[in-house]
Design a protein around this motif. Structure first.
Motif, PDB file in Angstrom:
ATOM      1  N   MET A 172       0.835  -1.200   0.000  1.00  0.00           N
ATOM      2  CA  MET A 172       0.000   0.000   0.000  1.00  0.00           C
ATOM      3  C   MET A 172       0.875   1.258   0.000  1.00  0.00           C
ATOM      4  N   ILE A 173       1.879   1.318   0.892  1.00  0.00           N
ATOM      5  CA  ILE A 173       2.685   2.551   0.931  1.00  0.00           C
ATOM      6  C   ILE A 173       3.600   2.657  -0.299  1.00  0.00           C
ATOM      7  N   TYR A 174       3.963   1.519  -0.884  1.00  0.00           N
ATOM      8  CA  TYR A 174       4.708   1.604  -2.146  1.00  0.00           C
ATOM      9  C   TYR A 174       3.856   2.323  -3.182  1.00  0.00           C
ATOM     10  N   LYS A 175       2.594   1.891  -3.315  1.00  0.00           N
ATOM     11  CA  LYS A 175       1.723   2.509  -4.317  1.00  0.00           C
ATOM     12  C   LYS A 175       1.430   3.966  -3.978  1.00  0.00           C
ATOM     13  N   LYS A 176       1.126   4.218  -2.712  1.00  0.00           N
ATOM     14  CA  LYS A 176       0.677   5.558  -2.322  1.00  0.00           C
ATOM     15  C   LYS A 176       1.817   6.581  -2.352  1.00  0.00           C
ATOM     16  N   THR A 177       2.994   6.179  -1.928  1.00  0.00           N
ATOM     17  CA  THR A 177       4.102   7.142  -1.798  1.00  0.00           C
ATOM     18  C   THR A 177       5.303   6.759  -2.644  1.00  0.00           C
ATOM     19  N   GLY A 178       5.635   5.470  -2.651  1.00  0.00           N
ATOM     20  CA  GLY A 178       6.859   5.042  -3.331  1.00  0.00           C
ATOM     21  C   GLY A 178       6.791   5.158  -4.839  1.00  0.00           C
ATOM     22  N   ALA A 179       5.617   4.891  -5.393  1.00  0.00           N
ATOM     23  CA  ALA A 179       5.506   4.789  -6.859  1.00  0.00           C
ATOM     24  C   ALA A 179       5.840   6.111  -7.554  1.00  0.00           C
ATOM     25  N   LEU A 180       5.408   7.233  -6.988  1.00  0.00           N
ATOM     26  CA  LEU A 180       5.688   8.511  -7.654  1.00  0.00           C
ATOM     27  C   LEU A 180       7.166   8.876  -7.530  1.00  0.00           C
ATOM     28  N   ILE A 181       7.791   8.500  -6.411  1.00  0.00           N
ATOM     29  CA  ILE A 181       9.232   8.766  -6.260  1.00  0.00           C
ATOM     30  C   ILE A 181      10.018   7.849  -7.209  1.00  0.00           C
ATOM     31  N   ALA A 182       9.589   6.588  -7.310  1.00  0.00           N
ATOM     32  CA  ALA A 182      10.226   5.679  -8.276  1.00  0.00           C
ATOM     33  C   ALA A 182      10.018   6.182  -9.708  1.00  0.00           C
ATOM     34  N   ALA A 183       8.833   6.732  -9.977  1.00  0.00           N
ATOM     35  CA  ALA A 183       8.557   7.267 -11.320  1.00  0.00           C
ATOM     36  C   ALA A 183       9.427   8.498 -11.598  1.00  0.00           C
ATOM     37  N   SER A 184       9.732   9.242 -10.554  1.00  0.00           N
ATOM     38  CA  SER A 184      10.570  10.438 -10.727  1.00  0.00           C
ATOM     39  C   SER A 184      11.962  10.044 -11.207  1.00  0.00           C
ATOM     40  N   THR A 185      12.573   9.087 -10.513  1.00  0.00           N
ATOM     41  CA  THR A 185      13.937   8.701 -10.881  1.00  0.00           C
ATOM     42  C   THR A 185      13.935   7.908 -12.187  1.00  0.00           C
ATOM     43  N   LYS A 186      12.921   7.073 -12.380  1.00  0.00           N
ATOM     44  CA  LYS A 186      12.868   6.269 -13.607  1.00  0.00           C
ATOM     45  C   LYS A 186      12.629   7.152 -14.837  1.00  0.00           C
ATOM     46  N   SER A 187      11.663   8.058 -14.750  1.00  0.00           N
ATOM     47  CA  SER A 187      11.373   8.908 -15.914  1.00  0.00           C
ATOM     48  C   SER A 187      12.554   9.830 -16.206  1.00  0.00           C
ATOM     49  N   GLY A 188      13.223  10.304 -15.158  1.00  0.00           N
ATOM     50  CA  GLY A 188      14.423  11.125 -15.372  1.00  0.00           C
ATOM     51  C   GLY A 188      15.495  10.338 -16.116  1.00  0.00           C
ATOM     52  N   ALA A 189      15.687   9.081 -15.685  1.00  0.00           N
ATOM     53  CA  ALA A 189      16.695   8.235 -16.336  1.00  0.00           C
ATOM     54  C   ALA A 189      16.330   7.956 -17.794  1.00  0.00           C
ATOM     55  N   ILE A 190      15.051   7.786 -18.079  1.00  0.00           N
ATOM     56  CA  ILE A 190      14.615   7.542 -19.467  1.00  0.00           C
ATOM     57  C   ILE A 190      14.850   8.788 -20.326  1.00  0.00           C
ATOM     58  N   ILE A 191      14.400   9.924 -19.827  1.00  0.00           N
ATOM     59  CA  ILE A 191      14.581  11.191 -20.576  1.00  0.00           C
ATOM     60  C   ILE A 191      16.071  11.476 -20.785  1.00  0.00           C
ATOM     61  N   GLY A 192      16.867  11.158 -19.767  1.00  0.00           N
ATOM     62  CA  GLY A 192      18.312  11.413 -19.857  1.00  0.00           C
ATOM     63  C   GLY A 192      19.048  10.431 -20.760  1.00  0.00           C
ATOM     64  N   GLY A 193      18.329   9.421 -21.267  1.00  0.00           N
ATOM     65  CA  GLY A 193      18.949   8.479 -22.198  1.00  0.00           C
ATOM     66  C   GLY A 193      19.744   7.377 -21.524  1.00  0.00           C
TER      67      GLY A 193
END
Lengths: 328, 328
Positions: A172-193
């Motif tokens: 539950m806390i992964y979805k509620k809080t962790g997922a957006l923080i994981a999406a932050s680092t993951k999407s940054g890494a994708i955009i950064g190539g």
């Protein structure tokens, strides 16, 4: 460099993107209600992590700013809707959006921020960043939005259920809080190539930091003082909220202690907060929670070893420490 | 072919996409609340228009199904949140989502459908449809979401304001209703690989049909009968709602008639509905509204002349007629 300086470094660029995004919202009432919480502040940890992750894999900060702004817009959307659902009347030292503009306009303000977030990612200049990367970043962000909704729904469904397992709680806390923080680092890494491996490890770093972030919030509620916290100590207990301490203590407690702790949580008043804390201590649940947060942070930091040395990598490591060292 | 058959043609494929999209939602309470209105029916006009627009410019229907499903998910999201805001307790002959699951879960159900819509567009197979087209379709859909929020906010801000101009009113209904229909045809044309001119004309066709759709809704409220309508005639008047008839009558009425009409709208009861209809007729406002709807439909249909002849083009033309011929 201090963490506060790291977070400051890109915050004016991020703010500018957010302001640009919201500047065209019409009518004026809707615009003001979308801007309210953004203007009230916030540490900007998530958008900074987007930019730092992009840089850490060799990307340019400018390319990641739109996605960074989007992540902060989504965070703000979720705060506005959560405050309606949880009937929280204050946020960032200001009255909540629904208190100032009413629930209907607050629902719309959230929906608008949500839409604006996706619009902002889609405005990433394609010259620098290919369609494939933009779509990848967007998929990551959209996936985290679904998880945020699911996490909040699970949290609501857990209410009054004192048989929640640690696994279900952590999910539950992964979805509620962790997922957006994981999406932050993951999407940054994708955009950064970043390479697929780099994207994966930064995603996992974000997930672990996100979990630690939520556990530290739970920990501070019982271990901080009222002045640092900005609210009375033990207010999670008063509200009968599920935390890792509660889940852990209930799983270990004798039948009598379990019964007592449940009755304190169900009472939803502050007369027995001290007794609840005694029970958490009796079963080492406070140390247990703190140790899980620290373990997550150590694992998260060790994942960064795989990345080439850079100031951005150093900054991500310091942000990880900051998450479990912060006092509010 | 009848319009009902046109709408049926792709509805099971569209339904399958929607069901797939929602099948993984967790927890169960959230899943059920997202599925409720979808299961209750709906004419599926918007998603059918996505598929037909794609075919009309030479695309394959399968390529457009994900975007079609997304448009229906967004429509459903907006209905759920609107019903909370407008305190409407019934929808499609069923209790509204917030009546069955409570407001917090209904807010989340809307947010989840919203997220799922974007996820669904992003699942369009890239083999057939390039990243550029998917991003183009997504931008179109996201832009319409912002407009839906803005239109609903304007509608709320108009409440009790009897000086709203026809231009402001038309802009509001364009955003609230027209934009998603325009996004349906535009995104379909983009996914189908239409030329920029074809994309533009199908977008304009959708905008005009969307405006006519809303005006016809307003018209039916006073000109239909209770049995066809499924609610009492004149309920917009009872609710004091702004419609094109109200805007037109107020702009033409004598000071006395204007004062009387405003007092009827402000009363929000059903004692003077008949008198309000008399006033609409006195100033030819009902015919005025109907003629604007018909003009829009004729212009929309003439735009289709630019497209190569096809069954899909014929179907879009019939849907345009259906919008102003329907009796509920």
């Amino acid at each position: 460099m201090e963490v506060v300086d790291i977070l400051k470094k890109y915050s004016s660029d991020i703010d500018e993107e957010i302001q640009n995004s919201l500047s065209t919202v019409d009518p004026e009432e809707l615009k003001k209600s979308t801007q309210h919480l953004i203007k009230a502040g916030g540490k900007k940890i998530r958008p900074s992590m987007v930019v730092l992750s992009a840089i850490a894999v060799g990307g340019a900060p400018e390319e990641a700013l739109k996605t960074a702004a989007a992540v902060e817009l989504i965070h703000t959307f979720s705060l506005i809707h959560d405050d309606i659902m949880d009937e929280d009347d204050m946020r960032r030292g200001e009255p909540s959006v629904h208190v100032l503009w009413g629930e209907p306009m607050a629902i719309l303000a959230g929906d608008t921020l949500f839409s604006k977030a996706f619009e902002t990612v889609l405005e990433t200049p394609i010259d620098n960043v290919s369609y494939e990367r933009v779509v990848g970043a967007l998929k990551t962000v959209v996936d985290s939005c679904i998880k945020i909704c699911e996490g909040q729904a699970s949290d609501m469904c857990f209410e009054g259920n004192f048989e929640v397992s640690e696994e279900a709680y952590m999910n539950m806390i992964y979805k509620k809080t962790g997922a957006l923080i994981a999406a932050s680092t993951k999407s940054g890494a994708i955009i950064g190539g970043g390479t697929p491996e780099q994207v994966e490890l930064l995603s996992e770093y974000g997930r672990l930091v996100g979990l630690a972030f939520q556990i530290q919030d739970d920990y501070l509620d019982v271990m901080s003082d009222e002045q640092d916290l900005g609210k009375p100590v033990g207010s999670d207990v008063v509200e009968g909220k599920m935390t890792l301490m509660v889940v852990n203590a209930l799983s270990k407690a004798s039948p009598e202690d379990k019964k007592e702790l449940i009755s304190i949580l169900e009472a939803e008043d502050d007369t027995n907060v001290t007794r609840a804390l005694e029970l958490f201590n009796k079963y080492d649940s406070i140390d247990y929670a703190k140790n899980i947060a620290l373990d997550n942070i150590n694992t998260a930091k060790s994942l960064l070893d795989e990345l080439p040395d850079s100031e951005a990598k150093e900054s991500l490591s310091m942000i990880a420490d900051f998450v479990v060292e912060r006092i509010h």
